[in-house]
Design a protein around this motif. Structure first.
Motif, PDB file in Angstrom:
ATOM      1  N   MET A   1       0.826  -1.209   0.000  1.00 11.69           N
ATOM      2  CA  MET A   1       0.000   0.000   0.000  1.00 11.69           C
ATOM      3  C   MET A   1       0.858   1.256   0.000  1.00 11.69           C
ATOM      4  SD  MET A   1      -3.059  -1.010  -0.275  1.00 11.69           S
ATOM      5  CE  MET A   1      -3.901   0.533   0.052  1.00 11.69           C
ATOM      6  N   ASP A   2       2.031   1.196   0.688  1.00 12.20           N
ATOM      7  CA  ASP A   2       2.919   2.363   0.693  1.00 12.20           C
ATOM      8  C   ASP A   2       3.410   2.667  -0.712  1.00 12.20           C
ATOM      9  OD1 ASP A   2       2.618   2.746   3.367  1.00 12.20           O
ATOM     10  OD2 ASP A   2       4.461   1.723   3.945  1.00 12.20           O
ATOM     11  N   ASP A   3       3.734   1.613  -1.495  1.00 19.77           N
ATOM     12  CA  ASP A   3       4.205   1.827  -2.863  1.00 19.77           C
ATOM     13  C   ASP A   3       3.136   2.491  -3.713  1.00 19.77           C
ATOM     14  OD1 ASP A   3       6.674   0.816  -2.325  1.00 19.77           O
ATOM     15  OD2 ASP A   3       6.303  -1.164  -3.189  1.00 19.77           O
ATOM     16  N   LEU A   4       1.876   2.059  -3.548  1.00 24.65           N
ATOM     17  CA  LEU A   4       0.788   2.661  -4.322  1.00 24.65           C
ATOM     18  C   LEU A   4       0.625   4.130  -3.968  1.00 24.65           C
ATOM     19  CD1 LEU A   4      -1.915  -0.188  -4.174  1.00 24.65           C
ATOM     20  CD2 LEU A   4      -0.329   0.348  -6.042  1.00 24.65           C
ATOM     21  N   LYS A   5       0.733   4.435  -2.679  1.00 26.77           N
ATOM     22  CA  LYS A   5       0.651   5.832  -2.248  1.00 26.77           C
ATOM     23  C   LYS A   5       1.776   6.654  -2.850  1.00 26.77           C
ATOM     24  CE  LYS A   5       0.744   8.674   1.947  1.00 26.77           C
ATOM     25  NZ  LYS A   5       0.824   8.652   3.436  1.00 26.77           N
ATOM     26  N   ARG A   6       2.995   6.110  -2.829  1.00 27.63           N
ATOM     27  CA  ARG A   6       4.144   6.837  -3.368  1.00 27.63           C
ATOM     28  C   ARG A   6       4.021   7.025  -4.874  1.00 27.63           C
ATOM     29  NH1 ARG A   6       7.981   3.107   0.384  1.00 27.63           N
ATOM     30  NH2 ARG A   6       7.874   4.401   2.280  1.00 27.63           N
ATOM     31  N   MET A   7       3.474   6.025  -5.561  1.00 28.69           N
ATOM     32  CA  MET A   7       3.271   6.148  -7.008  1.00 28.69           C
ATOM     33  C   MET A   7       2.296   7.286  -7.321  1.00 28.69           C
ATOM     34  SD  MET A   7       3.059   2.074  -7.910  1.00 28.69           S
ATOM     35  CE  MET A   7       2.620   2.282  -9.632  1.00 28.69           C
ATOM     36  N   ILE A   9       1.744   9.906  -5.407  1.00 29.77           N
ATOM     37  CA  ILE A   9       2.437  11.165  -5.101  1.00 29.77           C
ATOM     38  C   ILE A   9       3.386  11.529  -6.240  1.00 29.77           C
ATOM     39  CG2 ILE A   9       4.140  12.219  -3.574  1.00 29.77           C
ATOM     40  CD1 ILE A   9       2.827  10.702  -1.250  1.00 29.77           C
ATOM     41  N   PHE A  10       4.121  10.546  -6.747  1.00 24.59           N
ATOM     42  CA  PHE A  10       5.041  10.790  -7.859  1.00 24.59           C
ATOM     43  C   PHE A  10       4.285  11.302  -9.086  1.00 24.59           C
ATOM     44  CE2 PHE A  10       7.166   8.863 -11.655  1.00 24.59           C
ATOM     45  CZ  PHE A  10       8.247   9.730 -11.699  1.00 24.59           C
ATOM     46  N   ALA A  11       3.139  10.679  -9.402  1.00 24.06           N
ATOM     47  CA  ALA A  11       2.346  11.136 -10.551  1.00 24.06           C
ATOM     48  C   ALA A  11       1.865  12.562 -10.337  1.00 24.06           C
ATOM     49  CB  ALA A  11       1.157  10.192 -10.755  1.00 24.06           C
ATOM     50  N   GLU A  60      14.846   9.076 -18.139  1.00 30.19           N
ATOM     51  CA  GLU A  60      14.239   8.128 -19.084  1.00 30.19           C
ATOM     52  C   GLU A  60      13.446   7.058 -18.333  1.00 30.19           C
ATOM     53  OE1 GLU A  60      15.530   5.018 -22.640  1.00 30.19           O
ATOM     54  OE2 GLU A  60      17.033   6.321 -21.732  1.00 30.19           O
ATOM     55  N   ALA A  61      14.053   6.541 -17.275  1.00 32.34           N
ATOM     56  CA  ALA A  61      13.345   5.536 -16.469  1.00 32.34           C
ATOM     57  C   ALA A  61      12.127   6.162 -15.802  1.00 32.34           C
ATOM     58  CB  ALA A  61      14.290   4.950 -15.420  1.00 32.34           C
ATOM     59  N   GLY A  62      12.275   7.424 -15.359  1.00 37.18           N
ATOM     60  CA  GLY A  62      11.161   8.108 -14.718  1.00 37.18           C
ATOM     61  C   GLY A  62       9.990   8.319 -15.662  1.00 37.18           C
ATOM     62  N   ALA A  63      10.271   8.604 -16.939  1.00 37.70           N
ATOM     63  CA  ALA A  63       9.202   8.815 -17.909  1.00 37.70           C
ATOM     64  C   ALA A  63       8.413   7.524 -18.118  1.00 37.70           C
ATOM     65  CB  ALA A  63       9.791   9.315 -19.226  1.00 37.70           C
ATOM     66  N   ARG A  64       9.155   6.396 -18.244  1.00 36.78           N
ATOM     67  CA  ARG A  64       8.444   5.119 -18.427  1.00 36.78           C
ATOM     68  C   ARG A  64       7.631   4.778 -17.179  1.00 36.78           C
ATOM     69  NH1 ARG A  64      13.544   3.539 -20.494  1.00 36.78           N
ATOM     70  NH2 ARG A  64      13.922   2.331 -18.594  1.00 36.78           N
ATOM     71  N   TYR A  65       8.232   5.018 -16.018  1.00 36.67           N
ATOM     72  CA  TYR A  65       7.544   4.692 -14.762  1.00 36.67           C
ATOM     73  C   TYR A  65       6.328   5.592 -14.564  1.00 36.67           C
ATOM     74  CZ  TYR A  65       7.108   3.359  -9.825  1.00 36.67           C
ATOM     75  OH  TYR A  65       6.656   2.883  -8.619  1.00 36.67           O
ATOM     76  N   HIS A  66       6.462   6.879 -14.929  1.00 33.27           N
ATOM     77  CA  HIS A  66       5.346   7.797 -14.754  1.00 33.27           C
ATOM     78  C   HIS A  66       4.144   7.399 -15.594  1.00 33.27           C
ATOM     79  CE1 HIS A  66       3.011  11.362 -16.099  1.00 33.27           C
ATOM     80  NE2 HIS A  66       2.915  11.511 -14.781  1.00 33.27           N
ATOM     81  N   ALA A  67       4.369   6.847 -16.768  1.00 36.69           N
ATOM     82  CA  ALA A  67       3.243   6.439 -17.615  1.00 36.69           C
ATOM     83  C   ALA A  67       2.378   5.412 -16.895  1.00 36.69           C
ATOM     84  CB  ALA A  67       3.760   5.874 -18.936  1.00 36.69           C
ATOM     85  N   GLN A  68       3.032   4.490 -16.203  1.00 34.67           N
ATOM     86  CA  GLN A  68       2.268   3.471 -15.476  1.00 34.67           C
ATOM     87  C   GLN A  68       1.611   4.054 -14.227  1.00 34.67           C
ATOM     88  OE1 GLN A  68       1.837   0.549 -16.938  1.00 34.67           O
ATOM     89  NE2 GLN A  68       3.165   1.384 -18.561  1.00 34.67           N
ATOM     90  N   CYS A  69       2.300   4.962 -13.550  1.00 34.54           N
ATOM     91  CA  CYS A  69       1.706   5.594 -12.365  1.00 34.54           C
ATOM     92  C   CYS A  69       0.492   6.436 -12.752  1.00 34.54           C
ATOM     93  CB  CYS A  69       2.740   6.479 -11.668  1.00 34.54           C
ATOM     94  SG  CYS A  69       4.115   5.570 -10.922  1.00 34.54           S
ATOM     95  N   ALA A  71      -1.416   5.940 -15.343  1.00 30.35           N
ATOM     96  CA  ALA A  71      -2.504   5.013 -15.704  1.00 30.35           C
ATOM     97  C   ALA A  71      -3.176   4.468 -14.447  1.00 30.35           C
ATOM     98  CB  ALA A  71      -1.952   3.871 -16.545  1.00 30.35           C
ATOM     99  N   MET A  72      -2.373   4.191 -13.400  1.00 31.49           N
ATOM    100  CA  MET A  72      -2.951   3.716 -12.148  1.00 31.49           C
ATOM    101  C   MET A  72      -3.867   4.771 -11.543  1.00 31.49           C
ATOM    102  SD  MET A  72      -1.064   2.959  -8.512  1.00 31.49           S
ATOM    103  CE  MET A  72      -1.022   4.748  -8.239  1.00 31.49           C
ATOM    104  N   CYS A  73      -3.427   6.017 -11.549  1.00 26.53           N
ATOM    105  CA  CYS A  73      -4.249   7.093 -10.981  1.00 26.53           C
ATOM    106  C   CYS A  73      -5.526   7.297 -11.793  1.00 26.53           C
ATOM    107  CB  CYS A  73      -3.449   8.381 -10.921  1.00 26.53           C
ATOM    108  SG  CYS A  73      -2.078   8.340  -9.721  1.00 26.53           S
ATOM    109  N   ALA A  74      -5.421   7.172 -13.121  1.00 28.19           N
ATOM    110  CA  ALA A  74      -6.607   7.313 -13.964  1.00 28.19           C
ATOM    111  C   ALA A  74      -7.608   6.188 -13.684  1.00 28.19           C
ATOM    112  CB  ALA A  74      -6.202   7.310 -15.436  1.00 28.19           C
ATOM    113  N   ALA A  75      -7.083   4.968 -13.477  1.00 27.30           N
ATOM    114  CA  ALA A  75      -7.970   3.841 -13.159  1.00 27.30           C
ATOM    115  C   ALA A  75      -8.651   4.058 -11.811  1.00 27.30           C
ATOM    116  CB  ALA A  75      -7.171   2.537 -13.146  1.00 27.30           C
ATOM    117  N   ALA A  76      -7.922   4.619 -10.840  1.00 21.92           N
ATOM    118  CA  ALA A  76      -8.521   4.901  -9.532  1.00 21.92           C
ATOM    119  C   ALA A  76      -9.606   5.965  -9.657  1.00 21.92           C
ATOM    120  CB  ALA A  76      -7.445   5.346  -8.548  1.00 21.92           C
TER     121      ALA A  76
END
Length: 303
Positions: A1-7, A9-11, A60-69, A71-76
């Motif tokens: 759950m902490d990881d989801l919260k941090r994701m 926040i990052f988004a 570069e890694a942050g851009a790929r990771y942000h796309a998934q974060c 998408a997670m926020c949009a799904a929520a």
């Protein structure tokens, strides 16, 4: 759950372009936002943001990771919207259980609700035997009389009375009984249990209440069948006041002893029963409101 919260926040940091902007949006301090993003980077072993005193930039890694974060926020957000829609607008399938005799009231009671909300579907389960709400996945059940103690929630929709009725032809042959003794001498039709005797409570005006032990000539477990046999001139019957209005208006039945009360003095209560006590979806809340409004407009039904 902490990881989801941090994701999340990052988004938000990327969306607002700064730690302080994300902090204002999330109701956190900038340092708390920065700590969460740093913990996310440490856990993943990569740098997500290039930081300077004036701006942030995605690696570069942050851009790929942000796309998934993102998408997670949009799904929520979509999930929250679905819950809000379920709360505010009736939709999906409404599973309604009702006794056989009440089934004819469902269409006039819920017709307006169904017409106004095309996304709402109805599945009507008709049975005089109580249906297990959980096993049958029932959203709402209409019940009459006393309710057994349970974890279910119940709202009273109204109260009807038992009216003593007979067919005009039967009255022409037998006359109108005017005393408890005369009532005992007549053939009765009724909802008689398989065990025990059938007892009828009498509450004559200005006299003490009493209970008659009645031998039913014709017994059934279905109230509609009892009314139909009464209309056929086979005997006396106690009919629910909500069910007999049409037969009385058309002259198929006559109400006897209208000043007397039959059955429990408080009448027969009508309930809306649901399997949960917490917040109800819109389809259940509005169906209960529609049933209560319909019953409140019916002759022979009291609040």
């Amino acid at each position: 759950m902490d990881d989801l919260k941090r994701m999340a926040i990052f988004a938000s940091v990327v969306q607002h372009g700064s730690m302080s902007g994300a902090a204002r949006a999330l109701g956190l301090s900038p340092s708390a936002v920065s700590q969460q993003v740093r913990a996310l980077e440490q856990a993943g072993g990569v740098t997500l943001l290039h930081r300077s005193t004036r701006q942030l930039a995605l690696t570069e890694a942050g851009a790929r990771y942000h796309a998934q974060c993102a998408a997670m926020c949009a799904a929520a957000d979509q999930a929250r919207a679905e819950l809000a829609a379920s709360r505010d607008a009736p939709s999906g399938e409404l599973r309604l259980a009702a006794p056989v005799g009440f089934a004819r009231h469902v269409a006039p009671a819920l017709g307006g609700l169904l017409a106004a909300h095309p996304a709402l579907r109805l599945r009507l389960l008709v049975d005089d035997a109580p249906i297990d709400l959980i096993q049958a996945r029932v959203d709402l059940a209409v019940r009459f009389g006393g309710l057994a103690d349970s974890t279910w929630a119940a709202r009273r929709l109204g109260t009807l009375q038992w009216w003593l009725c007979a067919a005009p032809g039967w009255l022409a042959r037998h006359g109108v009984p005017g005393s408890p003794e005369q009532l005992l001498a007549q053939p009765w039709l009724g909802l008689v249990p398989d065990h025990g005797d059938w007892r009828v409570e009498l509450h004559p005006p200005g006299a003490a209440s009493q209970t008659l032990r009645v031998q039913a000539r014709i017994a059934s477990n279905n109230q509609l069948s009892v009314q139909q046999m009464c209309e056929a001139g086979l005997g006396l019957a106690l009919v629910g006041s909500i069910d007999v209005q049409e037969a009385l208006a058309e002259g198929r039945l006559v109400r006897l002893l209208p000043d007397w009360r039959f059955g429990p003095i408080e009448g027969l209560r009508i309930w809306a029963v649901t399997p949960q006590r917490d917040t109800q979806p819109a389809k259940v809340r509005q169906a209960i409101a529609a049933l209560a409004d319909y019953l409140g407009r019916q002759p022979g039904v009291q609040a």
